[in-house]
Design a protein around this motif. Structure first.
Motif, PDB file in Angstrom:
ATOM      1  N   ALA A 429       7.464   6.290   4.455  1.00 52.89           N
ATOM      2  CA  ALA A 429       6.155   6.775   3.982  1.00 52.89           C
ATOM      3  C   ALA A 429       6.109   8.307   3.949  1.00 52.89           C
ATOM      4  N   ASN A 430       7.276   8.942   4.071  1.00 53.68           N
ATOM      5  CA  ASN A 430       7.427  10.412   3.969  1.00 53.68           C
ATOM      6  C   ASN A 430       6.816  11.177   5.150  1.00 53.68           C
ATOM      7  N   TRP A 444       2.535  14.761   9.823  1.00 59.47           N
ATOM      8  CA  TRP A 444       1.801  14.669   8.557  1.00 59.47           C
ATOM      9  C   TRP A 444       2.664  13.915   7.562  1.00 59.47           C
ATOM     10  N   PHE A 445       2.052  13.525   6.472  1.00 59.61           N
ATOM     11  CA  PHE A 445       2.769  12.731   5.469  1.00 59.61           C
ATOM     12  C   PHE A 445       2.815  13.512   4.160  1.00 59.61           C
ATOM     13  N   ALA A 446       4.033  13.633   3.646  1.00 56.93           N
ATOM     14  CA  ALA A 446       4.244  14.427   2.430  1.00 56.93           C
ATOM     15  C   ALA A 446       4.228  13.513   1.207  1.00 56.93           C
ATOM     16  N   PRO A 447       4.046  14.082   0.011  1.00 56.73           N
ATOM     17  CA  PRO A 447       4.049  13.232  -1.188  1.00 56.73           C
ATOM     18  C   PRO A 447       5.440  12.743  -1.551  1.00 56.73           C
ATOM     19  N   THR A 448       6.477  13.449  -1.087  1.00 62.67           N
ATOM     20  CA  THR A 448       7.851  13.058  -1.454  1.00 62.67           C
ATOM     21  C   THR A 448       8.734  13.039  -0.210  1.00 62.67           C
ATOM     22  N   VAL A 645      -0.871  -2.449   6.911  1.00 55.75           N
ATOM     23  CA  VAL A 645      -0.599  -1.770   5.637  1.00 55.75           C
ATOM     24  C   VAL A 645      -0.916  -2.712   4.481  1.00 55.75           C
ATOM     25  N   SER A 646      -0.503  -3.951   4.636  1.00 53.77           N
ATOM     26  CA  SER A 646      -0.723  -4.911   3.549  1.00 53.77           C
ATOM     27  C   SER A 646      -2.230  -5.176   3.349  1.00 53.77           C
ATOM     28  N   ALA A 647      -2.926  -5.444   4.446  1.00 51.44           N
ATOM     29  CA  ALA A 647      -4.369  -5.701   4.324  1.00 51.44           C
ATOM     30  C   ALA A 647      -5.126  -4.443   3.925  1.00 51.44           C
ATOM     31  N   GLY A 648      -4.535  -3.300   4.214  1.00 51.74           N
ATOM     32  CA  GLY A 648      -5.232  -2.039   3.950  1.00 51.74           C
ATOM     33  C   GLY A 648      -5.154  -1.578   2.516  1.00 51.74           C
ATOM     34  N   LYS A 650      -6.214  -2.710  -0.254  1.00 53.30           N
ATOM     35  CA  LYS A 650      -7.439  -2.709  -1.062  1.00 53.30           C
ATOM     36  C   LYS A 650      -8.431  -1.640  -0.596  1.00 53.30           C
ATOM     37  N   TYR A 651      -8.198  -1.082   0.590  1.00 54.12           N
ATOM     38  CA  TYR A 651      -9.082   0.005   1.077  1.00 54.12           C
ATOM     39  C   TYR A 651      -8.420   1.382   0.900  1.00 54.12           C
ATOM     40  N   ASP A 652      -7.297   1.396   0.184  1.00 46.72           N
ATOM     41  CA  ASP A 652      -6.540   2.651   0.050  1.00 46.72           C
ATOM     42  C   ASP A 652      -6.179   3.229   1.418  1.00 46.72           C
ATOM     43  N   LEU A 653      -5.771   2.355   2.303  1.00 51.29           N
ATOM     44  CA  LEU A 653      -5.357   2.805   3.643  1.00 51.29           C
ATOM     45  C   LEU A 653      -4.304   3.894   3.502  1.00 51.29           C
ATOM     46  N   ARG A 654      -4.475   4.967   4.243  1.00 52.70           N
ATOM     47  CA  ARG A 654      -3.527   6.073   4.149  1.00 52.70           C
ATOM     48  C   ARG A 654      -3.031   6.414   5.544  1.00 52.70           C
ATOM     49  N   PRO A 655      -1.704   6.565   5.714  1.00 51.47           N
ATOM     50  CA  PRO A 655      -1.244   6.979   7.038  1.00 51.47           C
ATOM     51  C   PRO A 655      -1.655   8.428   7.294  1.00 51.47           C
ATOM     52  N   PHE A 656      -1.987   8.732   8.512  1.00 55.45           N
ATOM     53  CA  PHE A 656      -2.225  10.146   8.856  1.00 55.45           C
ATOM     54  C   PHE A 656      -1.476  10.471  10.138  1.00 55.45           C
TER      55      PHE A 656
END
Ligand SMILES: Cc1cc2nc3c(=O)[nH]c(=O)nc-3n(C[C@H](O)[C@H](O)[C@H](O)COP(=O)(O)OP(=O)(O)OC[C@H]3O[C@@H](n4cnc5c(N)ncnc54)[C@H](O)[C@@H]3O)c2cc1C
Length: 802
Positions: A429-430, A444-448, A645-648, A650-656
């Motif tokens: 997940a970067n 933090w999580f990067a786009p790439t 992650v799978s259930a999330g 539909k809520y646009d779950l985002r790791p932070f």
């Protein structure tokens, strides 16, 4: 040698001698120092004797100030000269970043009363004519720097201690230590035995070996260190003694030694000495010179200080001395061993030896070091400091001694060492990882893939991504790994009573959580915990992982012999937290239990099945949003992560990551251990008064905390809104009020949900209510700071209670 003593100090280097002196100064006269050879026979005798007050940890800096001021006192008592030369010192900046770093160091020194000054290159050259100006951008001047005579200092401590009643035996080696059932020690030597109530391991180069006598492996390693002394230099003839000088770019330090200069290096290619076993027959020996190893630093020296190139080398000294992984001393009582103390790993004995002796003697005699010495406490290290880990970290620390550590810079040695089962998932997940107690955790999580921090004192490349993480948590739901906490399982029929004695808040009912400070007898904060009650006799305590050993040592000291068991279980329970307005809806899809506020209100705690995963679910929030923390045994963590992650989706779950969490907790004015919560603050001062339950008749620190409540406390933790352009406060910056330095910052961050910069910091209680006149100094510039009367974000806490 006497056969009985109250304290046996092992080792007659500068540190052991200082410990002995401070014990006598505090009134303990029945104390004995045992030295294998002559005093100073370890690292001490060949030290360069340099001393300075600047240290990255203000609390250690204070003890360094104390050490330097002490020399007059021990000279007077003993009649032995310490050979003190206060020349003043220069720290030279060769880059803009280093100049920024110096400005920050100067700012930190303000509230310690240090008179540091940033000066121009011209001014630096006037003070230190050997430098070639073109290599530098500026400098910091410190009037209280210089050097001492290592032999003189050690003997001045020793004589002062003897005059105070201490006994010193030389040419006597401690060969073994045997614990008696009452906690006292038989100290076995090659010249007979002595029975001691306490033992202090101040064995310097051999502290590791003395530790092994009692079954512990102290995280210290000796490194070879070289300095050279030049021939006499015409440039110095007839002049005032040259200043002490540090050239960071060359990784070197300089001072005058008679008619020449002494030049030492902390080279990148540092070499450990005797990595597994210090030979007992090593004494007043020097190691073979290796000038090739320091050649890169010497080349810089000859460029930056051209006269050195012509001076020739009169003498080279290569000697070993010990370091802990972070370069700070190891001081205090050792967990698991009664009456066994350490004062070792002191890499700057002539700046720190006095402070170490003072803290240890107070702690041993009064049960408290008398200040905040977390940065030197032996308990800051835990089981992850294996010998190879220590080796890697000490080498890194040595090579970086004169390097800048940027606030967003994670050190790379000994990594990755510890990972949780979802490490690869987070990598995919970067995640950009940091290291905490040897454990990888996401910052933090990067786009790439492959993103790295761009090191800076200013906002950096992570800024927009942290903003997006905070946004996701605010608007929908975010996922954070929370494994990097310390956890303790407290069980048994006496568990509730014991917790009530040790913690300041009331013990929660079954199925509930209480947030609680832990206080020492002086009513100061020594911990903050989430206390979760799973069953009448079963609790999970969650606190700071770095303090696990520190807490265990305290628990051990206050343990009741029956009815309660305390078990550290940090890596048995790993966790995930979800936070945000959609957190409940997401989790509700995975559990049968009713998560509504009516059924599962804020601060609830319950064993649940999350899909097929059994775990504990707590309704708590460090982000300020509706949140749940889920604790599962390690084997289930991956399944739990996949499920969320799978259930999330539909809520646009985002790791932070941890950095977004830091921003959000500062927005909520939530403090954290080692920043806002330290043993120099009381609960009222720290804003934790509401978590102290004075209705309880008894708990550790109650009397002192009551006094604090009655008197109002001296300090107050205040949240400030800052006007800054591109740099936020980090911690330790001075807080000004009406043109005077009145306090210090403990944490700072940009509050993305409120869209401004924030800082938390302590100021005197008397001015805490002032609504104007505050400024905070960031990288040398003062910024308007508006005190807030409540948290910057959702002060009423309705979002997390909803
Ligand atoms: C080349 C060099 C330059 C340095 N320059 C500086 C400087 O400029 N400024 C600065 O502040 N620091 C400097 N240092 C570091 C400084 O020397 C150390 O911080 C300091 O000496 C540590 O003192 P200590 O008492 O902890 O250990 P040590 O000096 O190693 O003393 C330990 C003592 O314990 C005794 N001992 C060990 N085991 C036993 C036993 N089993 N029984 C009895 N006795 C025992 C040993 O014989 C020894 O005398 C330098 C070090 C080196 C090597």
């Amino acid at each position: 040698m006497k056969s009985e003593t109250r304290v046996a100090v092992i080792g007659g280097g500068v540190v052991g001698a200082s410990v002995l002196y401070h014990l006598t100064k505090a009134g303990w006269k029945d104390v004995l120092l045992i030295e294998r050879a002559e005093l100073t026979s370890g690292s001490t005798w060949h030290a360069a004797g340099g001393m300075h007050t600047v240290n990255g940890d203000p609390n250690v800096a204070k003890l360094q100030q104390y050490t330097i001021e002490l020399y007059k006192e021990i000279e007077q008592i003993s009649g032995q000269s310490c050979g003190v030369h206060i020349t003043g010192g220069l720290m030279l900046a060769g880059t803009r970043e280093r100049l920024d770093w110096l400005k920050m160091a100067k700012a930190r020194g303000r509230y310690l009363g240090m008179e540091l000054e940033i000066i121009s290159v011209d001014e630096a050259a006037r003070l230190f004519p050997l430098l070639d100006k073109k290599h530098f951008k500026g400098a910091m001047y410190d009037p209280i720097e210089g050097h001492v005579d290592p032999y003189g200092v050690t003997h001045a401590y020793a004589k002062s201690a003897q005059l105070g009643g201490a006994e010193i035996v030389r040419h006597t080696r401690v060969t073994d230590l045997k614990a008696r059932s009452d906690g006292s020690w038989d100290v076995i030597t090659d010249h007979g035995n002595v029975h001691a109530e306490y033992v202090v391991n101040a064995a310097g180069l051999w502290a590791r070996e003395v530790g092994r006598m009692v079954g512990i492996e102290l995280p210290i390693l000796a490194m070879e260190h070289q300095y050279l002394i030049t021939g006499d230099m015409p440039e110095l003839k007839g002049k005032k003694e040259q200043l002490h000088c540090i050239d960071f770019e060359g990784e070197l330090y300089l001072r005058q030694e008679r008619g020449g200069m002494l030049l030492g290096t902390y080279e990148k290619a540092g070499v450990p000495w005797s990595p597994t076993q210090t030979p007992w027959d090593f004494g007043r020996d020097l190691l073979a010179n290796d000038l090739d190893r320091i050649a890169p630093s010497l080349e810089v020296a000859f460029e930056h200080f051209p006269a050195l190139g012509d001076a020739g080398i009169r003498k080279v000294v290569n000697g070993p001395f010990t370091f802990a992984p972070d370069g700070n001393p190891l001081v205090g009582p050792v967990k698991g061993l009664k009456n066994f103390w350490v004062a070792c790993g002191v890499m700057a004995g002539f700046s720190q030896g006095g402070g170490v002796g003072l803290a240890l003697s107070r702690w041993l005699i009064d049960g408290d070091p008398g200040g905040d010495i977390w940065g030197m406490d032996v308990a800051r290290y835990g089981d992850w400091t294996t010998r190879a880990y220590t080796n890697a970290k000490v080498r890194e620390n040595y090579s970086r001694r004169f390097s800048i550590r940027f606030p967003n810079e994670e050190l790379q040695a000994a990594r990755p060492l510890r990972t949780t089962p979802i490490y690869e998932r987070l990598q995919a997940a970067n995640a950009v990882f940091g290291d905490y107690c040897g454990l990888e955790h996401s910052l933090w999580f990067a786009p790439t893939q492959g993103a790295k921090d761009e090191f800076s004192f200013h906002r950096s490349n992570d800024f927009p991504h942290i903003a997006a993480e905070c946004e996701a948590v605010k608007n929908s739901v975010g996922l954070l790994e929370i494994s990097n906490y310390g956890k303790f399982e407290v069980k048994g029929p006496g568990a509730a009573e014991w917790l009530s004695h040790v913690m300041a808040n009331r013990v929660p009912a079954v199925g509930r959580i209480a947030l609680t400070p832990m206080l020492n007898e002086r009513g100061k904060l020594i911990g903050d915990f989430t206390m979760c009650r799973a069953a009448p006799e079963h609790f999970l305590l969650i606190g700071t992982y770095a303090a696990e050993t520190y807490y265990l040592r305290w628990f051990e000291r206050h343990h009741r012999s029956s009815g309660v068991s305390i078990r550290p279980c940090a890596m048995e329970y790993v966790g995930l937290s979800i936070a945000g307005p959609n957190a409940r809806a997401l989790l509700q899809e995975l559990v049968r239990d009713d998560l509504s506020t009516a059924a599962f209100p804020f601060l609830s705690f319950k064993r649940m099945e999350i899909g097929m995963v059994p775990g504990y679910v707590g309704r708590v929030s460090f982000t300020g949003e509706l949140g749940f923390e889920i604790w599962v045994t390690t084997d289930y963590q991956r399944a739990l992560y996949d499920l969320l992650v799978s259930a999330g989706r539909k809520y646009d779950l985002r790791p932070f990551g941890g950095r977004a969490l830091n921003c959000m907790r500062v927005e909520k004015s939530f403090g954290t251990w080692a920043r806002e919560y330290r043993p120099i603050y009381g609960p009222l001062e720290a804003g934790l008064g509401r978590f102290v339950d004075f209705k309880k008749e008894e708990f550790i620190g109650r009397t002192a905390a009551l006094e604090e409540r009655g008197g109002g406390g001296a300090l107050r933790l205040v949240t400030f809104k800052l006007e800054t352009a591109d740099a936020d406060a980090l911690g330790d910056e001075p807080i000004w009020h009406d043109g005077r330095v009145v306090g210090w910052v403990t944490s700072g961050a940009f509050g993305h949900r409120v869209n401004h910069s924030l800082a938390l910091g302590y100021v005197p209680a008397a001015i805490a209510g002032a609504t104007s006149g505050f400024e905070i100094e960031i990288i040398g510039e003062r910024h308007h700071a508006q005190p807030l009367s409540e948290a910057a974000y959702d002060a009423k806490g309705s979002r997390m209670r909803t």
